[in-house]
Motif scaffolding. Structure first.
Motif, mmCIF file in Angstrom:
data_model
loop_
_atom_site.group_PDB
_atom_site.id
_atom_site.type_symbol
_atom_site.label_atom_id
_atom_site.label_comp_id
_atom_site.label_asym_id
_atom_site.label_seq_id
_atom_site.Cartn_x
_atom_site.Cartn_y
_atom_site.Cartn_z
ATOM 1 N N LEU A 63 1.243 -0.017 -4.957
ATOM 2 C CA LEU A 63 1.698 1.276 -4.839
ATOM 3 C C LEU A 63 1.059 2.650 -4.871
ATOM 4 C CD1 LEU A 63 4.178 3.068 -3.401
ATOM 5 C CD2 LEU A 63 5.040 2.895 -5.244
ATOM 6 N N VAL A 64 0.151 2.617 -6.075
ATOM 7 C CA VAL A 64 -0.949 3.392 -6.936
ATOM 8 C C VAL A 64 -1.862 3.797 -6.190
ATOM 9 C CG1 VAL A 64 -2.442 1.738 -7.646
ATOM 10 C CG2 VAL A 64 -1.989 3.380 -8.548
ATOM 11 N N VAL A 65 -2.454 2.525 -5.092
ATOM 12 C CA VAL A 65 -3.459 3.119 -4.266
ATOM 13 C C VAL A 65 -2.888 3.148 -2.909
ATOM 14 C CG1 VAL A 65 -5.118 1.811 -2.910
ATOM 15 C CG2 VAL A 65 -4.435 0.784 -4.499
ATOM 16 N N CYS A 66 -1.968 3.312 -2.484
ATOM 17 C CA CYS A 66 -0.796 4.590 -1.406
ATOM 18 C C CYS A 66 -1.176 5.260 -1.498
ATOM 19 C CB CYS A 66 0.541 3.560 -0.755
ATOM 20 S SG CYS A 66 0.466 1.761 -0.881
ATOM 21 N N LYS A 67 -0.285 5.929 -2.771
ATOM 22 C CA LYS A 67 -0.197 7.085 -3.310
ATOM 23 C C LYS A 67 -1.291 7.389 -3.855
ATOM 24 C CE LYS A 67 4.428 6.711 -5.990
ATOM 25 N NZ LYS A 67 4.846 6.832 -6.973
ATOM 26 N N LEU A 68 -2.406 7.165 -4.028
ATOM 27 C CA LEU A 68 -4.097 7.266 -4.281
ATOM 28 C C LEU A 68 -4.116 8.403 -3.049
ATOM 29 C CD1 LEU A 68 -6.915 8.318 -5.873
ATOM 30 C CD2 LEU A 68 -6.744 5.685 -4.860
ATOM 31 N N PRO B 115 0.903 13.799 -7.552
ATOM 32 C CA PRO B 115 0.040 14.923 -6.684
ATOM 33 C C PRO B 115 -0.521 14.461 -6.011
ATOM 34 C CG PRO B 115 -0.057 12.768 -9.206
ATOM 35 C CD PRO B 115 1.373 13.030 -8.154
ATOM 36 N N PRO B 116 -1.975 15.547 -5.652
ATOM 37 C CA PRO B 116 -1.877 15.257 -4.230
ATOM 38 C C PRO B 116 -3.292 13.799 -4.206
ATOM 39 C CG PRO B 116 -2.737 17.645 -4.571
ATOM 40 C CD PRO B 116 -1.992 16.486 -6.291
ATOM 41 N N GLY B 117 -3.344 13.748 -2.514
ATOM 42 C CA GLY B 117 -4.159 12.671 -2.666
ATOM 43 C C GLY B 117 -5.311 12.895 -1.649
ATOM 44 N N VAL B 118 -6.342 11.267 -1.670
ATOM 45 C CA VAL B 118 -7.501 11.806 -0.716
ATOM 46 C C VAL B 118 -7.187 12.818 0.358
ATOM 47 C CG1 VAL B 118 -9.465 10.739 0.283
ATOM 48 C CG2 VAL B 118 -8.667 9.440 -2.100
ATOM 49 N N LEU B 119 -6.190 12.072 1.505
ATOM 50 C CA LEU B 119 -5.949 12.893 2.755
ATOM 51 C C LEU B 119 -5.371 14.569 2.399
ATOM 52 C CD1 LEU B 119 -4.289 9.942 4.935
ATOM 53 C CD2 LEU B 119 -6.357 10.680 4.722
ATOM 54 N N ALA B 120 -4.568 15.040 1.832
ATOM 55 C CA ALA B 120 -4.411 16.120 1.221
ATOM 56 C C ALA B 120 -5.167 16.621 1.245
ATOM 57 C CB ALA B 120 -3.193 16.125 0.456
ATOM 58 N N PHE B 121 -6.603 16.135 -0.061
ATOM 59 C CA PHE B 121 -7.568 17.047 -0.095
ATOM 60 C C PHE B 121 -8.338 17.529 0.990
ATOM 61 C CE2 PHE B 121 -6.973 15.624 -4.640
ATOM 62 C CZ PHE B 121 -6.759 16.267 -4.954
ATOM 63 N N GLY C 153 -7.181 5.234 -12.116
ATOM 64 C CA GLY C 153 -8.024 3.897 -12.258
ATOM 65 C C GLY C 153 -8.916 2.693 -10.680
ATOM 66 N N HIS C 154 -8.532 3.460 -9.675
ATOM 67 C CA HIS C 154 -8.836 3.191 -8.493
ATOM 68 C C HIS C 154 -9.298 3.993 -7.351
ATOM 69 C CE1 HIS C 154 -5.617 -0.772 -8.605
ATOM 70 N NE2 HIS C 154 -5.097 0.422 -9.184
ATOM 71 N N PHE C 155 -9.858 4.741 -8.231
ATOM 72 C CA PHE C 155 -11.383 5.629 -7.334
ATOM 73 C C PHE C 155 -12.114 6.227 -8.749
ATOM 74 C CE2 PHE C 155 -12.592 10.338 -6.286
ATOM 75 C CZ PHE C 155 -12.285 10.006 -4.531
ATOM 76 N N ARG C 156 -13.455 6.412 -7.625
ATOM 77 C CA ARG C 156 -14.836 7.090 -8.112
ATOM 78 C C ARG C 156 -15.310 7.636 -7.195
ATOM 79 N NH1 ARG C 156 -15.319 1.136 -8.394
ATOM 80 N NH2 ARG C 156 -17.350 0.632 -7.277
#
Length: 123
Positions: free
Chosen positions: A42-47, A53-59, A86-89
């Motif tokens: 779920l943490v990756v889906c939200k990312l 907070p906004p994720g990759v698609l929102a940005f 923790g799942h993004f760099r």
């Protein structure tokens, strides 16, 4: 990104409907069993899809509608807002310059994505 996101969502459905739900039933009914350990993605889906907070698609959507939005400004925004996740760099070249790529740690492993052309594809 979209294909891997779809896979993450499918994995989340599997986790919710099969693993988590069945284990809750066993516990509720007092059935003896050995818990199955699993990564709750779920943490990756939200990312990826998060709104608050906004994720990759929102940005990506936000930068797409900005008159001066560029792939580079998207990458800078992703680094500034998501680098503590923790799942993004963001991948950097020698000397610390941004390379143009970011990596998401999916349930199946790390996947790097190029920002080059991402905003144009998002239009």
């Amino acid at each position: 990104l979209c294909i891997n996101f779809a896979n993450e969502k499918l994995q989340q459905c599997f986790i919710s409907l099969t693993l988590r739900a069945e284990q809750e039933v066993y516990a509720r009914e007092g059935i003896e069993w050995s818990p199955v350990q699993f990564f709750d993605n779920l943490v990756v889906c939200k990312l990826i899809e998060g709104a608050r907070p906004p994720g990759v698609l929102a940005f990506a959507d936000e930068e797409t509608i900005m008159p001066k939005g560029t792939d580079e400004s998207l990458l800078s925004k992703l680094e500034a807002r998501l680098s503590g996740h923790g799942h993004f760099r963001v991948e950097k070249a020698a000397g610390g310059a941004l390379r143009g790529d970011f990596t998401i740690v999916h349930y199946a492993g790390d996947v790097s994505y190029s920002c080059r052309g991402l905003l144009e594809k998002n239009r």
